[in-house]
Design a protein around this motif. Structure first.
Motif, mmCIF file in Angstrom:
data_model
loop_
_atom_site.group_PDB
_atom_site.id
_atom_site.type_symbol
_atom_site.label_atom_id
_atom_site.label_comp_id
_atom_site.label_asym_id
_atom_site.label_seq_id
_atom_site.Cartn_x
_atom_site.Cartn_y
_atom_site.Cartn_z
ATOM 1 N N CYS A 69 0.842 -1.204 0.000
ATOM 2 C CA CYS A 69 0.000 0.000 0.000
ATOM 3 C C CYS A 69 0.880 1.258 0.000
ATOM 4 O O CYS A 69 1.620 1.511 0.956
ATOM 5 C CB CYS A 69 -0.920 0.008 1.212
ATOM 6 N N GLY A 70 0.809 2.029 -1.082
ATOM 7 C CA GLY A 70 1.600 3.257 -1.181
ATOM 8 C C GLY A 70 1.288 4.233 -0.066
ATOM 9 O O GLY A 70 2.171 4.904 0.457
ATOM 10 N N TYR A 71 0.017 4.299 0.326
ATOM 11 C CA TYR A 71 -0.387 5.223 1.379
ATOM 12 C C TYR A 71 0.273 4.869 2.705
ATOM 13 O O TYR A 71 0.777 5.745 3.408
ATOM 14 C CB TYR A 71 -1.917 5.212 1.507
ATOM 15 N N ARG A 120 3.036 3.321 3.116
ATOM 16 C CA ARG A 120 4.471 3.611 3.022
ATOM 17 C C ARG A 120 4.752 5.093 3.251
ATOM 18 O O ARG A 120 5.734 5.457 3.876
ATOM 19 C CB ARG A 120 5.006 3.177 1.666
ATOM 20 N N VAL A 121 3.880 5.943 2.738
ATOM 21 C CA VAL A 121 4.039 7.389 2.953
ATOM 22 C C VAL A 121 3.808 7.715 4.426
ATOM 23 O O VAL A 121 4.546 8.499 5.016
ATOM 24 C CB VAL A 121 3.082 8.194 2.051
#
Length: 134
Positions: free
Chosen positions: A17-19, A21-22
Protein backbone atom coordinates in the motif's frame (compact mmCIF):
# COMPACT_ATOMS: atom_id res chain seq x y z
CA UNK A 1 -10.90 -7.90 -4.24
CA UNK A 2 -13.72 -9.59 -2.36
CA UNK A 3 -13.51 -11.97 0.52
CA UNK A 4 -15.65 -15.00 1.25
CA UNK A 5 -16.56 -16.46 4.61
CA UNK A 6 -14.41 -19.55 3.90
CA UNK A 7 -11.28 -18.15 2.27
CA UNK A 8 -10.93 -14.63 3.54
CA UNK A 9 -8.27 -12.76 1.55
CA UNK A 10 -6.70 -9.50 2.63
CA UNK A 11 -7.17 -6.62 0.25
CA UNK A 12 -5.18 -4.11 2.26
CA UNK A 13 -1.48 -4.73 2.73
CA UNK A 14 1.14 -2.75 4.59
CA UNK A 15 3.79 -4.14 2.26
CA UNK A 16 2.27 -2.88 -1.00
CA UNK A 17 0.00 0.00 0.00
CA UNK A 18 1.60 3.26 -1.18
CA UNK A 19 -0.39 5.22 1.38
CA UNK A 20 0.92 3.19 4.31
CA UNK A 21 4.47 3.61 3.02
CA UNK A 22 4.04 7.39 2.95
CA UNK A 23 2.54 7.35 6.45
CA UNK A 24 5.62 5.45 7.59
CA UNK A 25 7.69 8.46 6.54
CA UNK A 26 5.51 11.31 7.85
CA UNK A 27 3.56 9.84 10.77
CA UNK A 28 6.07 10.83 13.44
CA UNK A 29 4.99 14.08 15.10
CA UNK A 30 8.52 15.50 14.88
CA UNK A 31 8.69 14.82 11.15
CA UNK A 32 5.63 16.96 10.48
CA UNK A 33 7.01 19.77 12.66
CA UNK A 34 10.41 19.69 10.93
CA UNK A 35 8.70 19.87 7.54
CA UNK A 36 6.66 22.85 8.76
CA UNK A 37 9.85 24.51 10.02
CA UNK A 38 11.36 24.13 6.54
CA UNK A 39 8.33 25.25 4.53
CA UNK A 40 9.62 28.83 4.11
CA UNK A 41 13.13 27.89 2.96
CA UNK A 42 16.50 26.91 4.36
CA UNK A 43 17.03 27.00 8.08
CA UNK A 44 19.99 26.38 10.34
CA UNK A 45 19.94 23.48 12.76
CA UNK A 46 19.99 25.72 15.85
CA UNK A 47 17.15 27.88 14.56
CA UNK A 48 15.07 24.80 13.80
CA UNK A 49 15.72 23.49 17.30
CA UNK A 50 14.57 26.82 18.80
CA UNK A 51 11.44 26.93 16.62
CA UNK A 52 10.23 23.41 17.44
CA UNK A 53 9.03 23.40 21.02
CA UNK A 54 9.97 20.33 23.02
CA UNK A 55 12.27 18.63 20.52
CA UNK A 56 15.58 17.35 21.85
CA UNK A 57 18.84 17.62 19.93
CA UNK A 58 18.87 13.83 19.58
CA UNK A 59 15.34 13.68 18.19
CA UNK A 60 15.93 16.59 15.81
CA UNK A 61 19.11 14.94 14.52
CA UNK A 62 17.34 11.60 14.04
CA UNK A 63 14.41 13.27 12.30
CA UNK A 64 16.43 15.34 9.83
CA UNK A 65 18.63 12.31 9.07
CA UNK A 66 15.56 10.20 8.34
CA UNK A 67 14.12 12.96 6.13
CA UNK A 68 17.47 13.24 4.34
CA UNK A 69 17.60 9.45 3.89
CA UNK A 70 14.09 9.54 2.39
CA UNK A 71 15.10 12.29 -0.03
CA UNK A 72 12.86 14.98 1.49
CA UNK A 73 15.57 17.17 3.04
CA UNK A 74 19.01 18.23 1.89
CA UNK A 75 21.78 19.22 4.29
CA UNK A 76 24.18 22.02 3.34
CA UNK A 77 27.44 22.38 5.28
CA UNK A 78 29.37 25.64 5.02
CA UNK A 79 33.01 25.16 6.05
CA UNK A 80 33.21 27.85 8.70
CA UNK A 81 34.48 27.55 12.26
CA UNK A 82 32.33 26.03 13.62
CA UNK A 83 30.68 24.59 10.48
CA UNK A 84 27.31 26.09 9.55
CA UNK A 85 24.68 23.46 8.79
CA UNK A 86 21.47 24.38 6.99
CA UNK A 87 18.59 22.19 5.95
CA UNK A 88 16.33 22.69 2.95
CA UNK A 89 13.43 20.75 1.54
CA UNK A 90 14.29 18.99 -1.70
CA UNK A 91 11.86 19.24 -4.62
CA UNK A 92 10.39 15.95 -3.40
CA UNK A 93 10.00 17.41 0.10
CA UNK A 94 8.41 20.56 -1.33
CA UNK A 95 5.88 18.38 -3.18
CA UNK A 96 4.76 17.11 0.24
CA UNK A 97 4.01 20.62 1.54
CA UNK A 98 0.55 20.97 -0.03
CA UNK A 99 -0.90 17.76 1.44
CA UNK A 100 0.74 18.58 4.79
CA UNK A 101 -0.80 22.06 4.73
CA UNK A 102 -4.19 20.55 3.96
CA UNK A 103 -3.82 18.15 6.88
CA UNK A 104 -2.83 21.04 9.15
CA UNK A 105 -5.88 23.02 7.97
CA UNK A 106 -8.13 20.02 8.54
CA UNK A 107 -6.79 19.83 12.09
CA UNK A 108 -7.45 23.52 12.71
CA UNK A 109 -11.01 23.24 11.43
CA UNK A 110 -11.97 19.86 12.85
CA UNK A 111 -9.90 18.94 15.88
CA UNK A 112 -12.57 20.28 18.19
CA UNK A 113 -14.85 17.53 16.78
CA UNK A 114 -12.25 14.96 17.80
CA UNK A 115 -12.08 16.42 21.31
CA UNK A 116 -15.88 16.42 21.59
CA UNK A 117 -16.04 12.80 20.41
CA UNK A 118 -13.43 11.80 22.98
CA UNK A 119 -15.30 13.55 25.77
CA UNK A 120 -18.57 11.92 24.68
CA UNK A 121 -16.92 8.50 24.50
CA UNK A 122 -15.36 8.92 27.95
CA UNK A 123 -18.67 10.09 29.41
CA UNK A 124 -20.57 7.18 27.88
CA UNK A 125 -18.11 4.46 28.76
CA UNK A 126 -17.19 5.82 32.19
CA UNK A 127 -20.88 5.63 33.12
CA UNK A 128 -21.06 2.04 31.80
CA UNK A 129 -18.01 0.93 33.79
CA UNK A 130 -19.29 2.61 36.93
CA UNK A 131 -22.68 0.87 36.63
CA UNK A 132 -20.96 -2.51 36.13
CA UNK A 133 -18.89 -2.11 39.31
CA UNK A 134 -21.87 -1.03 41.46
Amino acid sequence: MTSSAKGKQSDISLAVCGYSRVLEIISNKWTALVIYALENGSIRYGEMERRIEGISKKMLTQTVRKLEWNGLVQRHITPTVPPTVEYTLTPLGESLLQPMRELRQWGRENYWHVEAARANYDLTYCKESQSLTN
